[in-house]
Design a protein around this motif. Structure first.
Motif, PDB file in Angstrom:
ATOM      1  N   ALA A   1     -16.126  11.437   5.247  1.00 19.47           N
ATOM      2  CA  ALA A   1     -15.346  12.330   4.390  1.00 19.47           C
ATOM      3  C   ALA A   1     -14.416  13.186   5.236  1.00 19.47           C
ATOM      4  CB  ALA A   1     -16.275  13.201   3.562  1.00 19.47           C
ATOM      5  N   THR A   2     -13.483  12.529   5.887  1.00 18.64           N
ATOM      6  CA  THR A   2     -12.530  13.221   6.758  1.00 18.64           C
ATOM      7  C   THR A   2     -11.144  12.628   6.567  1.00 18.64           C
ATOM      8  OG1 THR A   2     -12.085  13.855   9.060  1.00 18.64           O
ATOM      9  CG2 THR A   2     -12.981  11.665   8.698  1.00 18.64           C
ATOM     10  N   GLY A   3     -10.122  13.421   6.797  1.00 19.51           N
ATOM     11  CA  GLY A   3      -8.754  12.968   6.601  1.00 19.51           C
ATOM     12  C   GLY A   3      -8.439  11.709   7.384  1.00 19.51           C
ATOM     13  N   GLY A   4      -7.884  10.714   6.713  1.00 24.45           N
ATOM     14  CA  GLY A   4      -7.518   9.464   7.359  1.00 24.45           C
ATOM     15  C   GLY A   4      -8.474   8.328   7.072  1.00 24.45           C
TER      16      GLY A   4
ATOM     17  N   GLY B   1     -19.241  13.421  14.912  1.00 23.23           N
ATOM     18  CA  GLY B   1     -18.261  13.111  15.945  1.00 23.23           C
ATOM     19  C   GLY B   1     -17.315  11.975  15.624  1.00 23.23           C
ATOM     20  N   MET B   2     -17.576  11.208  14.555  1.00 27.22           N
ATOM     21  CA  MET B   2     -16.759  10.025  14.295  1.00 27.22           C
ATOM     22  C   MET B   2     -15.400  10.388  13.708  1.00 27.22           C
ATOM     23  SD  MET B   2     -18.990   8.652  11.050  1.00 27.22           S
ATOM     24  CE  MET B   2     -17.875   7.419  10.429  1.00 27.22           C
ATOM     25  N   LEU B   3     -14.409   9.565  14.030  1.00 25.53           N
ATOM     26  CA  LEU B   3     -13.045   9.709  13.530  1.00 25.53           C
ATOM     27  C   LEU B   3     -12.657   8.434  12.789  1.00 25.53           C
ATOM     28  CD1 LEU B   3     -11.425  11.167  16.762  1.00 25.53           C
ATOM     29  CD2 LEU B   3     -11.950  12.428  14.661  1.00 25.53           C
ATOM     30  N   PRO B   4     -11.609   8.483  11.949  1.00 26.03           N
ATOM     31  CA  PRO B   4     -11.164   7.265  11.266  1.00 26.03           C
ATOM     32  C   PRO B   4     -10.861   6.110  12.222  1.00 26.03           C
ATOM     33  CG  PRO B   4     -10.170   9.167  10.242  1.00 26.03           C
ATOM     34  CD  PRO B   4     -10.884   9.674  11.465  1.00 26.03           C
TER      35      PRO B   4
ATOM     36  N   VAL C   1       0.872  -1.174   0.000  1.00 25.59           N
ATOM     37  CA  VAL C   1       0.000   0.000   0.000  1.00 25.59           C
ATOM     38  C   VAL C   1       0.906   1.219   0.000  1.00 25.59           C
ATOM     39  CG1 VAL C   1      -1.805   1.280   1.212  1.00 25.59           C
ATOM     40  CG2 VAL C   1      -1.789  -1.232   1.277  1.00 25.59           C
ATOM     41  N   VAL C   2       0.734   2.098  -0.976  1.00 22.44           N
ATOM     42  CA  VAL C   2       1.634   3.247  -1.075  1.00 22.44           C
ATOM     43  C   VAL C   2       0.844   4.507  -1.408  1.00 22.44           C
ATOM     44  CG1 VAL C   2       2.182   2.771  -3.492  1.00 22.44           C
ATOM     45  CG2 VAL C   2       3.747   4.145  -2.138  1.00 22.44           C
ATOM     46  N   GLY C   3       1.217   5.603  -0.752  1.00 19.85           N
ATOM     47  CA  GLY C   3       0.636   6.900  -1.057  1.00 19.85           C
ATOM     48  C   GLY C   3       0.028   7.609   0.126  1.00 19.85           C
ATOM     49  N   CYS C   4      -0.428   6.873   1.137  1.00 19.91           N
ATOM     50  CA  CYS C   4      -1.098   7.491   2.287  1.00 19.91           C
ATOM     51  C   CYS C   4      -0.129   8.416   3.027  1.00 19.91           C
ATOM     52  CB  CYS C   4      -1.618   6.412   3.236  1.00 19.91           C
ATOM     53  SG  CYS C   4      -2.655   5.169   2.448  1.00 19.91           S
ATOM     54  N   GLY C   5      -0.435   9.702   3.068  1.00 20.03           N
ATOM     55  CA  GLY C   5       0.395  10.661   3.791  1.00 20.03           C
ATOM     56  C   GLY C   5       1.785  10.853   3.221  1.00 20.03           C
TER      57      GLY C   5
END
Length: 201
Positions: free
Chosen positions: A134-137, A182-185, A18-22
């Protein structure tokens, strides 16, 4: 780019990449992605800036030796195909099929009712998920889930379909528990265990 030799060595024992995240953008990142595509015999999942580092020519089958899964959002899809985001959004299934056939890869076109397309024209629209994802991560979690399934021997298309479905289902469960606002990754990851238990029944 200084890590290329270490990466090449690691590729020899990888079950999936897996490549590209961050990762960020730049010449070094482009060099890393090209090296991975040219030398990995394990399936490659290209996400986020991994997609931004390449062109359709780099992605073409003759420039790589392993199966490929791409996970573009509409903007990345538009850039790869030389069209507008509005055009992509007006025909999501058609453009996903077009990119999959053009580069010989499984394509996961992210967004509402994420589209998963195979090079042979097979396509599925995913029914799970919600705007709170639709949030970062969140996309990084999905790429990791697909990579995990591929590493366990699931075919690239099936891994993409299952990974996207489970990712969305985890998001729906997290929204029910935490609300979409309120949800996060990390909440998606916490829901996976109970989802696996449900499917195993």
């Amino acid at each position: 780019a200084a890590a290329i030799s270490a990466l090449t060595e690691a590729l020899a024992t990888a079950d999936a990449v897996v490549v590209g995240c961050g990762m960020g953008r730049g010449e070094g990142q482009t060099a890393v992605v090209r090296q991975i595509l040219a030398h990995s015999t394990a399936p490659v999942i290209l996400d986020a800036d991994g997609i931004n580092a390449v062109t359709p020519h780099i992605l073409a089958e003759e420039t790589r030796i392993a199966p490929l899964i791409l996970t573009p959002h509409p903007g990345e899809m538009a850039r790869l195909l030389g069209v507008s985001v509005a055009e992509v959004q007006a025909d999501r299934v058609g453009f996903a099929r077009r990119l999959a056939a053009t580069v010989g890869a499984v394509v996961v076109l992210k967004g509402h009712r994420t589209v998963i397309a195979a090079p042979d024209g097979t396509v599925m629209e995913n029914p799970t998920g919600n705007p709170g994802m639709a949030t970062g991560g969140s996309g990084d979690v999905r790429a990791g889930m697909i990579g995990s399934l591929v590493a366990q021997g699931v075919s690239p298309y099936a891994a993409a379909v299952c990974g996207v479905y489970l990712h969305g289902a985890a998001g729906d469960a997290a929204a029910a528990r935490c609300s979409q606002r309120g949800m996060l990754p990390t909440d998606l990851i916490e829901e996976l265990g109970s989802l696996f238990l449900q499917f195993e029944k």
